[in-house]
Write a protein that holds these residues in place. Sequence first.
Motif, PDB file in Angstrom:
ATOM      1  N   GLN A  56       0.888  -1.353  -0.030  1.00  0.00           N
ATOM      2  CA  GLN A  56      -0.066   0.130   0.024  1.00  0.00           C
ATOM      3  C   GLN A  56       0.817   1.124  -0.108  1.00  0.00           C
ATOM      4  O   GLN A  56       0.585   2.234  -0.602  1.00  0.00           O
ATOM      5  CB  GLN A  56      -1.084  -0.033   1.113  1.00  0.00           C
ATOM      6  N   ILE A  57       2.043   1.182   0.773  1.00  0.00           N
ATOM      7  CA  ILE A  57       2.952   2.424   0.807  1.00  0.00           C
ATOM      8  C   ILE A  57       3.294   2.529  -0.684  1.00  0.00           C
ATOM      9  O   ILE A  57       3.667   3.605  -1.031  1.00  0.00           O
ATOM     10  CB  ILE A  57       4.062   2.202   1.871  1.00  0.00           C
ATOM     11  N   GLY A  58       3.864   1.330  -1.316  1.00  0.00           N
ATOM     12  CA  GLY A  58       4.408   1.500  -2.696  1.00  0.00           C
ATOM     13  C   GLY A  58       3.159   2.006  -3.746  1.00  0.00           C
ATOM     14  O   GLY A  58       3.836   2.855  -4.546  1.00  0.00           O
ATOM     15  N   LYS A  59       2.067   1.830  -3.490  1.00  0.00           N
ATOM     16  CA  LYS A  59       1.107   2.249  -4.240  1.00  0.00           C
ATOM     17  C   LYS A  59       0.870   3.805  -4.038  1.00  0.00           C
ATOM     18  O   LYS A  59       0.627   4.490  -5.026  1.00  0.00           O
ATOM     19  CB  LYS A  59      -0.221   1.391  -4.162  1.00  0.00           C
ATOM     20  N   ALA A  60       0.999   4.276  -2.969  1.00  0.00           N
ATOM     21  CA  ALA A  60       0.675   5.526  -2.541  1.00  0.00           C
ATOM     22  C   ALA A  60       1.827   6.364  -3.111  1.00  0.00           C
ATOM     23  O   ALA A  60       1.693   7.591  -3.838  1.00  0.00           O
ATOM     24  CB  ALA A  60       0.867   5.553  -0.895  1.00  0.00           C
ATOM     25  N   MET A  61       3.066   5.998  -3.042  1.00  0.00           N
ATOM     26  CA  MET A  61       4.131   6.691  -3.542  1.00  0.00           C
ATOM     27  C   MET A  61       4.003   6.873  -5.118  1.00  0.00           C
ATOM     28  O   MET A  61       4.546   7.544  -5.934  1.00  0.00           O
ATOM     29  CB  MET A  61       5.426   6.013  -3.065  1.00  0.00           C
ATOM     30  N   ALA A  62       3.950   5.453  -5.702  1.00  0.00           N
ATOM     31  CA  ALA A  62       3.552   5.544  -7.160  1.00  0.00           C
ATOM     32  C   ALA A  62       2.406   6.388  -7.668  1.00  0.00           C
ATOM     33  O   ALA A  62       2.591   7.140  -8.553  1.00  0.00           O
ATOM     34  CB  ALA A  62       3.230   4.168  -7.607  1.00  0.00           C
ATOM     35  N   TYR A  63       1.386   6.429  -6.878  1.00  0.00           N
ATOM     36  CA  TYR A  63       0.210   7.541  -7.291  1.00  0.00           C
ATOM     37  C   TYR A  63       0.856   8.834  -7.172  1.00  0.00           C
ATOM     38  O   TYR A  63       0.554   9.612  -8.180  1.00  0.00           O
ATOM     39  CB  TYR A  63      -0.810   7.164  -6.134  1.00  0.00           C
ATOM     40  N   ALA A  64       1.543   9.156  -6.436  1.00  0.00           N
ATOM     41  CA  ALA A  64       2.160  10.581  -6.343  1.00  0.00           C
ATOM     42  C   ALA A  64       3.212  10.880  -7.241  1.00  0.00           C
ATOM     43  O   ALA A  64       3.088  11.918  -7.850  1.00  0.00           O
ATOM     44  CB  ALA A  64       2.449  10.922  -5.043  1.00  0.00           C
ATOM     45  N   TYR A  65       4.028   9.743  -7.423  1.00  0.00           N
ATOM     46  CA  TYR A  65       5.078  10.094  -8.191  1.00  0.00           C
ATOM     47  C   TYR A  65       4.916  10.021  -9.648  1.00  0.00           C
ATOM     48  O   TYR A  65       5.384  10.951 -10.487  1.00  0.00           O
ATOM     49  CB  TYR A  65       6.087   8.731  -8.115  1.00  0.00           C
ATOM     50  N   ALA A  66       3.815   9.441  -9.989  1.00  0.00           N
ATOM     51  CA  ALA A  66       3.328   9.315 -11.490  1.00  0.00           C
ATOM     52  C   ALA A  66       2.577  10.650 -11.738  1.00  0.00           C
ATOM     53  O   ALA A  66       2.466  10.967 -13.109  1.00  0.00           O
ATOM     54  CB  ALA A  66       2.169   8.315 -11.801  1.00  0.00           C
ATOM     55  N   ARG A  67       2.034  11.336 -10.743  1.00  0.00           N
ATOM     56  CA  ARG A  67       1.323  12.620 -10.992  1.00  0.00           C
ATOM     57  C   ARG A  67       1.896  13.972 -10.508  1.00  0.00           C
ATOM     58  O   ARG A  67       1.284  14.824 -10.127  1.00  0.00           O
ATOM     59  CB  ARG A  67      -0.153  12.499 -10.405  1.00  0.00           C
ATOM     60  N   TRP A  68       3.223  13.982 -10.216  1.00  0.00           N
ATOM     61  CA  TRP A  68       3.789  14.757  -9.475  1.00  0.00           C
ATOM     62  C   TRP A  68       3.984  16.401 -10.202  1.00  0.00           C
ATOM     63  O   TRP A  68       3.469  17.320  -9.570  1.00  0.00           O
ATOM     64  CB  TRP A  68       5.435  14.690  -9.329  1.00  0.00           C
ATOM     65  N   ASP A  69       4.034  16.508 -11.343  1.00  0.00           N
ATOM     66  CA  ASP A  69       3.804  17.709 -12.257  1.00  0.00           C
ATOM     67  C   ASP A  69       2.391  18.145 -12.074  1.00  0.00           C
ATOM     68  O   ASP A  69       2.039  19.394 -11.891  1.00  0.00           O
ATOM     69  CB  ASP A  69       4.191  17.693 -13.369  1.00  0.00           C
ATOM     70  N   ALA A  70       1.568  17.450 -12.300  1.00  0.00           N
ATOM     71  CA  ALA A  70       0.180  17.678 -12.063  1.00  0.00           C
ATOM     72  C   ALA A  70      -0.464  18.171 -10.706  1.00  0.00           C
ATOM     73  O   ALA A  70      -1.202  19.104 -10.225  1.00  0.00           O
ATOM     74  CB  ALA A  70      -0.857  16.724 -12.630  1.00  0.00           C
ATOM     75  N   LEU A  71       0.098  17.540  -9.518  1.00  0.00           N
ATOM     76  CA  LEU A  71       0.200  17.933  -8.195  1.00  0.00           C
ATOM     77  C   LEU A  71       0.882  19.105  -7.769  1.00  0.00           C
ATOM     78  O   LEU A  71       0.121  19.967  -7.031  1.00  0.00           O
ATOM     79  CB  LEU A  71       0.744  16.928  -7.228  1.00  0.00           C
ATOM     80  N   SER A  72       1.899  19.446  -8.536  1.00  0.00           N
ATOM     81  CA  SER A  72       2.469  20.826  -8.068  1.00  0.00           C
ATOM     82  C   SER A  72       1.926  21.890  -8.893  1.00  0.00           C
ATOM     83  O   SER A  72       2.276  23.302  -8.687  1.00  0.00           O
ATOM     84  CB  SER A  72       3.806  20.589  -8.419  1.00  0.00           C
ATOM     85  N   ALA A  73       1.086  21.700 -10.103  1.00  0.00           N
ATOM     86  CA  ALA A  73       0.594  22.547 -10.885  1.00  0.00           C
ATOM     87  C   ALA A  73      -0.288  23.784 -10.375  1.00  0.00           C
ATOM     88  O   ALA A  73      -0.601  24.923 -10.916  1.00  0.00           O
ATOM     89  CB  ALA A  73      -0.390  22.231 -12.189  1.00  0.00           C
ATOM     90  N   TYR A  74      -0.960  23.388  -9.302  1.00  0.00           N
ATOM     91  CA  TYR A  74      -1.800  24.468  -8.381  1.00  0.00           C
ATOM     92  C   TYR A  74      -1.243  25.688  -8.123  1.00  0.00           C
ATOM     93  O   TYR A  74      -1.619  26.680  -7.901  1.00  0.00           O
ATOM     94  CB  TYR A  74      -2.612  23.822  -7.450  1.00  0.00           C
ATOM     95  N   LEU A  75       0.286  25.656  -7.949  1.00  0.00           N
ATOM     96  CA  LEU A  75       1.017  26.744  -7.655  1.00  0.00           C
ATOM     97  C   LEU A  75       1.251  27.561  -8.738  1.00  0.00           C
ATOM     98  O   LEU A  75       1.590  29.031  -8.391  1.00  0.00           O
ATOM     99  CB  LEU A  75       2.463  26.217  -7.394  1.00  0.00           C
ATOM    100  N   TYR A  76       0.846  27.572 -10.133  1.00  0.00           N
ATOM    101  CA  TYR A  76       0.768  28.674 -10.875  1.00  0.00           C
ATOM    102  C   TYR A  76      -0.148  29.659 -10.980  1.00  0.00           C
ATOM    103  O   TYR A  76       0.550  30.693 -11.460  1.00  0.00           O
ATOM    104  CB  TYR A  76       0.447  27.996 -12.349  1.00  0.00           C
ATOM    105  N   ASP A  77      -1.067  29.626 -10.129  1.00  0.00           N
ATOM    106  CA  ASP A  77      -2.139  30.584 -10.077  1.00  0.00           C
ATOM    107  C   ASP A  77      -2.855  30.416  -8.718  1.00  0.00           C
ATOM    108  O   ASP A  77      -3.122  29.510  -8.363  1.00  0.00           O
ATOM    109  CB  ASP A  77      -3.046  30.559 -11.149  1.00  0.00           C
ATOM    110  N   GLY A  78      -3.071  31.609  -8.050  1.00  0.00           N
ATOM    111  CA  GLY A  78      -3.489  31.660  -6.705  1.00  0.00           C
ATOM    112  C   GLY A  78      -5.163  31.435  -6.974  1.00  0.00           C
ATOM    113  O   GLY A  78      -5.603  31.178  -5.954  1.00  0.00           O
TER     114      GLY A  78
END
Length: 508
Positions: free
Chosen positions: A398-420
Motif C-alpha cells: 500500500q505504501i508503494g501504491k501511494a508513492m507510485a500514485y503521487a510520483y506518476a502525477r507529480w507535475d500535475a500535483l504541483s501545478a496548482y502553484l501556477y495561479d492563486g
Amino acid sequence: MEIALENLSKEELLKLVSSRDEQITTLSQETSKKDEEIDYLKSQLAMYRRMQFGQKRERFEGDPNQTTLPFEAEPIAVEQQRKETRQKIEYTRKRPNHKGRAKLPQHLPVQEIEIYPEGDLSEMVCIGKEITEELECEPAKFYIKRFIRYKYTPKNGDGVRIGELPERVIDRGIPGAGLLAMILTGKYQDHLPLYRQKQIFARENIQIASSTIEGWTKESLIKLEPLYEQLIFDTKTKGYLQVDETPIKVLDSDKKGAAHQGYYWVYHSPLDKTVLFDYNPSRAGHVPKSMLDNFKGYLQTDGYAAYDKYGKKKDITHLACWAHARREFEKALQNDHPRAEKALMMIQELYKTERRAKKEQLPADRIKELRLKESLPVINEMGKWIFKEIKNTLPKSQIGKAMAYAYARWDALSAYLYDGNLQIDNNLIENAIRPVALGRKNYLFAGSHEAAQRSAMIYSFFAICKKHEVNPFKWLKHTLLNISSINHKNLKDLYPQNYKQISDKSNM
C-alpha cells in the motif's frame, strides 16, 4: 539418481554448477515474489480490517450474558422513576440560565397576540408592555388558485373579449408553479422520493395518483431544457474546470431483472461557481469528448486514466488532486506507519497554507506568493523523498501504491502553484456531487436513461443554488413561471446566481 562427481569431466562439472546456480536463482526469485505477494496481502488485510473496524464502525453487539427481557420493572424502580420525572418536569418549567437567545429572522411575517391582565382594568392605566417572541411554523399550506376570467362583448354584439390567462407551467394541468417547485425541491434537494411526498399529500386529504406526480415531475424538468442547454454552452467556454463522475443505477437495462450502471459526469467551474451534471450510460474515456475536445485552460481531475489524454493536450494544464494523494497515504498507515505518517505530515503543511490564505481572505496574487514561499519548499522536499524511498518499497504494497500514485502525477500535483485562483484539490466538486449520493440512498435508481438525464438538469441548478446561497424553491418557482415567456436573449437571467442578484436588489 546420484552422480559420481569423480567421473565427470571439467566441462561437465562447470555445466552442473551453472545449472545448480540457475536453479538457486530461480528459487530465490520465486521466494522473493511470494514474499512480495504475502506483504501485499497483509497490507490489504490490514486495510480491510481498518475499513471494517475503524472509526466508522456502527455494529451492534449484544451482551452474551443477557437473559430474557424484564417485561415488568420492580416497584422500587417505578417509584424512583416517577420521582425523577417529577423533578424534571418542575425543572423544565423554569427558564434555563443562558448567555443569550438567537436572533429571530427579520424577514418573516409577524402574528401579534395581545394579552391583557385578567379582571376589571377600567380604573387602571397601562404603563408599558413586555414583548416575548417565539419562532413558529405551519405545515405546507395547500390551496386552490382559481382564475376567473370575465368575458366582455360590445353592446352591438360584435366580438368577445376575455381576460388573458397567465402563463402556466403545465398547460391545462392542475399543478401551480409553487406545487411543482415543492415536489422537485423535495425530491432532488431534500431527498424525498415521490412516494413519500404522496404520503404528505394524503395526510392533507389530497389524493394524487403516483403516475400523475411522476408526469408533473417530467413536464417540469422538460421546461428547464433551454436553460440547461445554455449552461452546457457556457461551461465549455470556462478556462478552469474540475471534473469528476459518480454512478447512478438506471432500470433501463438489456439484462432482465438487472439495473444498468450509468454515470453522472460533473463539471465545476470554481471561479464563477457553476456546476454541470451530464448523464451518460458509460464511464468510458470517450464520454467527456463533447465537453473537453475544444477546452483550453486548467483541467483538474482525480487519477482516472480517462482524463490523461486531455491533460496532455497543448492548450491544457492538467491539475491533480492532493486529497486523493492523501487518501492513498492514509490507507498505508497500517502497512508502513513511519513513512505514511511522514508523507501525511508534509501534506498537512500544504493544507495549513491553504487554511491561512482562506482565513486571511487573500486575493489570488497574494495566494500565489504565499504558496511559493511556504508550499513550494515542502513539495520539493517531498518529491526528493519519494524519489529516494520509492526504490525501496514493494510496488504492490500500500505504501508503494501511494508513492507510485503521487510520483506518476507529480507535475500535475504541483501545478496548482501556477495561479492563486487554482484549488489544491477536487473537494469542491465532490461537495457538489454529495446530494446525488444522498438521493441514491432514498430513491435508489432512475426509471430510464432519459429520466436520469432530466435529473442531471435539476441537480446542476440546485448545485449552483447551493454555491450561491440561493433558496432553491424560490428560484425554481420563479424560473418555471418565466422560462416560457422570457426573451431568449435574456435566458441567462434565470441562472440561480443572476436570480440572486435580482432578489437581493428587491430586498434592499
